[in-house]
Design a protein around this motif. Structure first.
Motif, PDB file in Angstrom:
ATOM      1  N   HIS A 195       0.864  -0.489  -0.194  1.00 48.48           N
ATOM      2  CA  HIS A 195       0.200  -0.095  -0.052  1.00 48.48           C
ATOM      3  C   HIS A 195       1.191   1.211  -0.271  1.00 48.48           C
ATOM      4  O   HIS A 195       1.855   1.495   0.995  1.00 48.48           O
ATOM      5  N   SER A 196       0.975   2.080  -1.126  1.00 47.42           N
ATOM      6  CA  SER A 196       1.347   3.297  -1.027  1.00 47.42           C
ATOM      7  C   SER A 196       0.810   4.479  -0.038  1.00 47.42           C
ATOM      8  O   SER A 196      -0.170   4.098   0.354  1.00 47.42           O
ATOM      9  N   PRO A 197       1.634   5.316   0.218  1.00 46.58           N
ATOM     10  CA  PRO A 197       1.317   5.903   1.424  1.00 46.58           C
ATOM     11  C   PRO A 197       0.095   6.866   0.733  1.00 46.58           C
ATOM     12  O   PRO A 197      -0.071   7.199  -0.010  1.00 46.58           O
ATOM     13  N   VAL A 198      -0.754   7.397   1.182  1.00 47.95           N
ATOM     14  CA  VAL A 198      -2.026   7.993   1.234  1.00 47.95           C
ATOM     15  C   VAL A 198      -2.332   9.639   1.695  1.00 47.95           C
ATOM     16  O   VAL A 198      -2.395   9.222   2.705  1.00 47.95           O
ATOM     17  N   PRO A 199      -1.585  10.257   1.031  1.00 49.33           N
ATOM     18  CA  PRO A 199      -2.011  11.667   1.689  1.00 49.33           C
ATOM     19  C   PRO A 199      -3.813  11.825   1.793  1.00 49.33           C
ATOM     20  O   PRO A 199      -4.310  11.926   0.891  1.00 49.33           O
ATOM     21  N   LEU A 200      -4.241  12.679   3.066  1.00 47.00           N
ATOM     22  CA  LEU A 200      -5.450  12.876   3.250  1.00 47.00           C
ATOM     23  C   LEU A 200      -5.763  14.488   1.985  1.00 47.00           C
ATOM     24  O   LEU A 200      -4.562  15.457   1.781  1.00 47.00           O
ATOM     25  N   ASP A 201      -6.848  14.933   2.188  1.00 48.01           N
ATOM     26  CA  ASP A 201      -6.879  16.394   1.650  1.00 48.01           C
ATOM     27  C   ASP A 201      -6.716  17.185   2.087  1.00 48.01           C
ATOM     28  O   ASP A 201      -7.341  17.482   3.421  1.00 48.01           O
ATOM     29  N   GLU A 202      -5.805  18.163   1.406  1.00 51.61           N
ATOM     30  CA  GLU A 202      -4.863  19.196   2.221  1.00 51.61           C
ATOM     31  C   GLU A 202      -6.458  20.845   2.371  1.00 51.61           C
ATOM     32  O   GLU A 202      -6.090  20.642   4.118  1.00 51.61           O
TER      33      GLU A 202
END
Length: 602
Positions: free
Chosen positions: A341-348
């Motif tokens: 699983h790649s890192p998942v940035p959350l919505d800024e």
């Protein structure tokens, strides 16, 4: 869709959000009630395997609660529960909010449940949201986590769900059939992102960071990537008494060195990037007898980090270290990566809105990454997503001692409620276009100072493709109004550096705008000058002097008074309305962002 109940009612006008309507005692009661649905007694912990009787009973409790407040309920083809206010259709865009109720064996009360009861409480007070309970988040029932959300977004297929098995040998499809799982409906019931404004999930932190610092909540800015491995070391089994030390190919001794190497590598990488972790959590030994040298050891490695580059480098270093250990000890080494699983940035933008809502509510909110995977990581690539972590006592989770303060859960619920209500930051055009008339007017009414009638008249013209289109529609309303209404709009504005400004009686927008022009800091002489000019202007035109303060500084504003005092009343009405238009456009851009699709008219 099966198991759907529509009901009327439901107050969806939640603006401004009134946190006093939330009931912490009711939240606590929900948590305690759900805890009673368990395969094991409380002293052992709380066990709710997905599709078990306790899991079904907990799910039914939540369904009964949302139905009692007038919500419509449906179960999708993956076994996930969805509930919306009864006066909202399933097609119109709403916020998604919830988590899971399945647990690890002998787990705690709060993991997952906190997020579900947060959404439940918001539905009770009339929030316009869709509650969701995702099935099989933990992965301990079928060996793979977040199956309900993965299925819903299409990252696992019906065939995949037919392959995974529980301890009774039943597939996800077989065990879930009694709970709404149906392979033939799956393709038609995949997530439709146009129906969601975003996803917000409340969850215990499951770490020490917040509790140790005395912080109750944090916005999650990203979810760490994860790689999992199966490592197999193969040596030569032999008699423990007759095989000399220098003649051994001991797989267990090699595994001991390998496990230590994994921990050392994790510590090295963590020094370079915080929240990087490596764990050996499972080990199987053959022959596993007291008088036999181990011939084979099979163990797991769980590796997580915030950045892909660390995961890539850690993968390489892990394989190198294990190969060297195998060569030194005469062991065959096999490393199989079982999950990536790649890192998942959350919505800024959503994270920023949570911070804004926290500031407005007087709640301290920090910002952290999530080391654990959550359903939010699965949903995030499809709709804007953010999480709120609540503090976990002593960082304990997945254990009967797991505990989070009800007040912290209530504070997190308040933050979510404020964001749903449009507070804390900019709305997207899609969100704006999805608002009903009352919410549209209450959110947008401030674009024109104390004059909500303007935006009310343009509500039926949605969807607006751009902020400028919204502004043009409002400008047309102003231009088409009679002179009495136009003058009333001008009179709704305060004097610059006037009594209301001195007494703190301005609207939030006007306060910020006058400050931007430097009008919040004036000398006594400047204040007297403004007072004189304001009086002369009002005496001549019978309305206040209006200028777009954000486009001018104090000196330019003072210089504009004499020039405009020379104009006719009709000319000055036109000038004032143009300045009001500039003010409104800037306020619209403050409040509305054009990122993402505009959506349609509900």
């Amino acid at each position: 869709m099966p198991d759907m109940v529509a009901a009327g009612g439901g107050n969806n006008s939640l603006l401004p959000f009134d946190s006093a309507r939330l009931d912490p005692a009711r939240i606590e009661k929900d948590i305690e009630r759900i805890a009673t649905f368990s395969e094991t007694p409380p002293e052992v912990g709380y066990s709710r395997p997905t599709f078990s009787s306790p899991w079904g009973a907990a799910r039914d409790y939540v369904i009964d609660q949302v139905r009692s407040c007038g919500a419509a309920v449906r179960i999708d083809a993956f076994g996930n529960v969805h509930a919306r206010p009864g006066d909202r259709t399933w097609e119109e865009p709403l916020w998604l909010c919830g988590s899971h109720i399945d647990s690890v064996p002998s787990g705690g009360k709060y993991d997952g449940v906190s997020g579900v009861v947060c959404a439940l409480e918001l539905l009770r007070v009339g929030a316009p949201l869709e509650l969701v309970i995702f099935a099989e988040e933990e992965g301990t029932t079928f060996g793979l986590g977040m199956l309900g959300s993965r299925g819903w977004v299409g990252s696992v297929t019906a065939e995949d769900l037919d392959r995974v098995r529980n301890c009774r040998g039943e597939s996800y499809l077989e065990a879930g059939r009694a709970y709404g799982v149906e392979a033939t409906r799956m393709q038609s019931e995949l997530i439709d992102p146009s129906r969601y404004l975003g996803f917000l999930e409340v969850h215990p932190e499951q770490g020490l960071s917040l509790w140790n610092r005395g912080v109750s909540a944090a916005a999650v800015n990203r979810i760490n990537g994860r790689r999992q491995y199966r490592v197999l070391l193969e040596g030569q089994g032999n008699h423990a008494g007759s095989t000399r030390m220098q003649e051994r190919h001991d797989a267990l001794a090699g595994a001991a060195r390998a496990i230590t190497a994994v921990e050392e590598l994790g510590q090295d990488l963590a020094r370079r990037l915080d929240y990087t972790v490596m764990t050996v959590g499972r080990i199987d030994v053959a022959t596993n007898a007291i008088n036999v040298i181990a011939r084979r050891v099979d163990f797991s490695v769980d590796f997580r980090a915030q950045e892909e580059r660390i995961l890539e480098e850690g993968d390489r270093l892990l394989r190198e270290a294990l190969r060297e250990i195998g060569e030194a000890r005469g062991l065959a080494v096999t490393v199989e990566r079982t999950e990536k699983h790649s890192p998942v940035p959350l919505d800024e933008d959503l994270v920023a809105r949570l911070h804004g809502a926290a500031g407005a509510a007087g709640i301290t909110l920090e910002e952290v990454p999530s080391g654990a995977l959550h359903d939010a990581a699965i949903v995030a690539p499809h709709v804007p997503t953010a999480m709120v972590f609540i503090a976990s006592r002593e960082g304990i989770s997945h254990d009967p001692a797991e505990y989070s303060r009800v007040k912290d859960i209530a504070d997190a619920t308040t933050l979510i409620g404020r964001v749903l209500a449009g507070e804390g930051g900019a709305l997207t055009l899609r969100e704006l276009n999805s608002l009903d008339r009352n919410r549209f007017v209450r959110i947008c009414g401030g674009f024109y100072e104390n004059s909500p009638w303007i935006v009310e008249k343009v509500w039926e013209q949605r969807p607006f493709p751009t902020v400028e289109a919204l502004h043009r529609a409002c400008s047309t309303v102003v231009e088409g109004a009679d002179e009495e209404a136009q003058v009333a709009l001008i009179r709704a504005h305060p004097d610059l550096v006037g009594r209301l400004a001195r007494e703190g009686g301005l609207t939030r927008e006007s306060t910020a705008e006058q400050a931007a022009a430097g009008l919040d800091v004036v000398s006594e002489a400047e204040a007297r000058n403004f007072e004189r000019l304001n009086r002369e202007y009002r005496d001549r035109f019978e309305f206040p002097f209006v200028i777009c303060a954000r486009e001018n500084r104090k000196e330019a504003i003072l210089a504009a008074f004499p020039e405009r005092l020379r104009k006719s009343r009709r000319e000055e009405i036109g000038t004032a309305l143009r300045e009001i238009g500039k003010i409104a456009l800037l306020r619209m851009h403050d409040r509305v962002t054009e990122s993402g699709p505009t959506g349609g008219t509900p």
